[in-house]
Design an enzyme around this catalytic site. Structure first.
Site, PDB file in Angstrom:
ATOM      1  N   GLU A 285       0.820  -1.209   0.000  1.00  0.00           N
ATOM      2  CA  GLU A 285       0.000   0.000   0.000  1.00  0.00           C
ATOM      3  C   GLU A 285       0.854   1.260   0.000  1.00  0.00           C
ATOM      4  O   GLU A 285       0.428   2.297  -0.497  1.00  0.00           O
ATOM      5  CB  GLU A 285      -0.929   0.004   1.222  1.00  0.00           C
ATOM      6  CG  GLU A 285      -2.385   0.079   0.837  1.00  0.00           C
ATOM      7  CD  GLU A 285      -3.341   0.060   2.014  1.00  0.00           C
ATOM      8  OE1 GLU A 285      -4.436  -0.469   1.836  1.00  0.00           O
ATOM      9  OE2 GLU A 285      -3.005   0.572   3.098  1.00  0.00           O
ATOM     10  N   HIS A 306       8.655 -26.533  -0.707  1.00  0.00           N
ATOM     11  CA  HIS A 306       8.076 -27.700  -1.367  1.00  0.00           C
ATOM     12  C   HIS A 306       6.869 -27.319  -2.215  1.00  0.00           C
ATOM     13  O   HIS A 306       6.127 -28.183  -2.672  1.00  0.00           O
ATOM     14  CB  HIS A 306       7.698 -28.753  -0.320  1.00  0.00           C
ATOM     15  CG  HIS A 306       8.881 -29.321   0.384  1.00  0.00           C
ATOM     16  ND1 HIS A 306       9.462 -30.520   0.045  1.00  0.00           N
ATOM     17  CD2 HIS A 306       9.636 -28.820   1.411  1.00  0.00           C
ATOM     18  CE1 HIS A 306      10.496 -30.752   0.834  1.00  0.00           C
ATOM     19  NE2 HIS A 306      10.625 -29.737   1.676  1.00  0.00           N
ATOM     20  N   LYS A 420     -14.031  -0.185  -4.402  1.00  0.00           N
ATOM     21  CA  LYS A 420     -15.159   0.216  -3.564  1.00  0.00           C
ATOM     22  C   LYS A 420     -16.233   0.912  -4.402  1.00  0.00           C
ATOM     23  O   LYS A 420     -17.435   0.648  -4.230  1.00  0.00           O
ATOM     24  CB  LYS A 420     -14.696   1.145  -2.445  1.00  0.00           C
ATOM     25  CG  LYS A 420     -13.777   0.495  -1.420  1.00  0.00           C
ATOM     26  CD  LYS A 420     -13.397   1.493  -0.343  1.00  0.00           C
ATOM     27  CE  LYS A 420     -12.429   0.896   0.663  1.00  0.00           C
ATOM     28  NZ  LYS A 420     -12.033   1.861   1.710  1.00  0.00           N
TER      29      LYS A 420
END
Length: 432
Positions: A285, A306, A420
């Site tokens: 951010e 792995h 949003k």
């Protein structure tokens, strides 16, 4: 105190190149400390550890005492992003890995409001219906969709189960000082409140009540955590080429400009998984804007060797690696001998499991460097509250310096609003 080892980058950069970026990082440190850069109205975290006094600590601990008196055994912490990740990282790092299975003492802390999954929400309500529950809700505005939905549901449960008056005693709000929906509701209902100061953004808030209240409720020593951060604040304020935050910020920017666009935050301790999640938000951010930024990823080794080990070793050479190392394990376990030795492990008999872990870490470092992945080591002495406080503050300082070297504002996040707006329109929210 945090120590930085950059020797794993020696074969990728020259001393002259590093010194050039060290000058850039030193200049960025001055900008940060003198509060002269972009976003300088969000620098309240810089001197937060040294300004956090006994009264602030005791206020957080007062919540613990009150809810112990009510025999609360479940605390739902509601928040998203920086409003939960720091606390989650600390609690995961400090807790016994099997505390729930072993019937750990004190209230269990769970998190909500960080997603909109109906299954998760329904299962949360299953849990709170069976437990003696209280809630910490964290939001500056009180209107962020994910935590607001969760809080509405948990608040409804508390009021129906305990009655409105007792429910008010079971809710703590961490919110804005004077405005916003949650502040208004807190004033109306009489919730105890803690303030999120205007000059501290969510991803830099772990050392405020945003992090300290949940961490204290989980049973950990927040005074030691603040003390660790305070000592880091003093050490990292030094304007020197030897400052570990300056050196690390310089190296990661040098490697970025050399084509290493992805930084893997790795550890060899599964307790640090959520520290990786906190780091992804902190750097993602802060740096990811204006078409720039190192992409933060995280891994826990040896587990992820792995799964992702093949790509790290031989995939596209755009990776750098920061490994967070805890120098001293808290427990001791040795490997026993076996008369049959069918698994072929008798060569490890009487050795500590952590010794094997360290050799795996060294072998991984050598392999990754040989495979073209520069390696930066961040060391703390042990995994406790003091060292975590120091580590949180260290990465916050690094983030500020590094973003200024990169040439972006570390403290805004305009891109977060895009999803949003679309979501609100699709949900037919008034005004969208």
């Amino acid at each position: 105190m945090v120590k930085v080892d950059l020797q794993g980058c020696d074969s990728f950069v020259s001393k002259e190149q590093f010194n050039e970026y060290l000058k850039k990082a030193r200049a960025a440190q001055v900008v940060l400390q003198e509060e002269s850069g972009a976003g300088n109205d969000f620098l309240g975290w810089q001197h937060l550890p040294s300004s956090t006094g006994k009264a602030e600590i005791e206020a957080c601990l007062g919540v613990v005492d009150r809810w112990i008196g009510k025999e609360v055994d479940l605390v739902v912490v509601i928040g998203i992003g920086g409003s939960y990740l720091g606390a989650k990282a600390a609690i995961e790092a400090l807790s016994h890995s099997f505390a729930r299975e072993m019937g750990g003492h004190g209230p269990q802390v769970v998190f909500a409001g960080e997603n909109l999954s109906e299954d998760y929400t329904a299962e949360l309500l299953d849990l709170v219906s069976q437990r003696n529950t209280a809630c910490v809700v964290i939001s500056k505005s009180g209107t962020t969709t994910e935590p607001a939905v969760a809080f509405r549901l948990v608040k409804d449960h508390l009021e129906k189960t305990y009655g409105k008056k007792d429910a008010c005693e079971r809710i703590v709000a961490i919110t804005d000082k004077a405005r916003g929906a949650l502040k208004s509701l807190s004033n109306q209902e009489g919730y105890q409140t803690f303030v999120i100061e205007d000059n501290i953004g969510g991803r830099f808030s772990v050392l405020t009540p945003v992090g300290l209240v949940p961490i204290a409720l989980a049973g950990f020593d927040i005074e030691a955590m603040v003390r660790g951060a305070k000592d880091a604040e003093k050490a990292l304020s030094e304007r020197s080429d030897d400052n570990p935050a300056v050196r690390y910020a310089a190296m990661r920017n040098l490697l970025y400009d050399a084509g290493k666009k992805i930084e893997i935050y790795a550890s060899f301790n599964p307790k640090l998984q959520y520290l990786g999640e906190w780091l992804k938000q902190l750097f993602g951010e802060s740096e990811g804007k204006d078409g720039k930024g190192i992409f933060p990823a995280s891994a826990v080794f040896t587990t992820d060797l792995h799964s992702m080990g093949q790509y790290i070793q031989q995939g596209e050479r755009i990776l750098m690696e920061t490994v967070i190392t805890v120098d001293n394990a808290s427990r001791e376990v040795t490997i026993p001998a076996d008369p049959q030795d069918l698994d072929g492990l008798n060569y490890l008999a009487a050795k500590h499991v952590e010794h094997c872990n360290r050799m795996a870490q060294l072998g991984t470092k050598m392999a990754h460097i040989d495979g073209g992945v520069p390696n930066m080591d961040i060391h703390i002495e042990r995994l406790d509250e003091y060292n975590l406080g120091s580590l949180f503050y260290f990465f916050e300082v690094v983030c500020g310096i590094s973003a200024y070297v990169l040439g972006v504002n570390p403290f805004n996040q305009p891109g977060v609003e895009a999803y949003k707006k679309n979501m609100f329109k699709l949900l037919e929210k008034p005004g969208y």
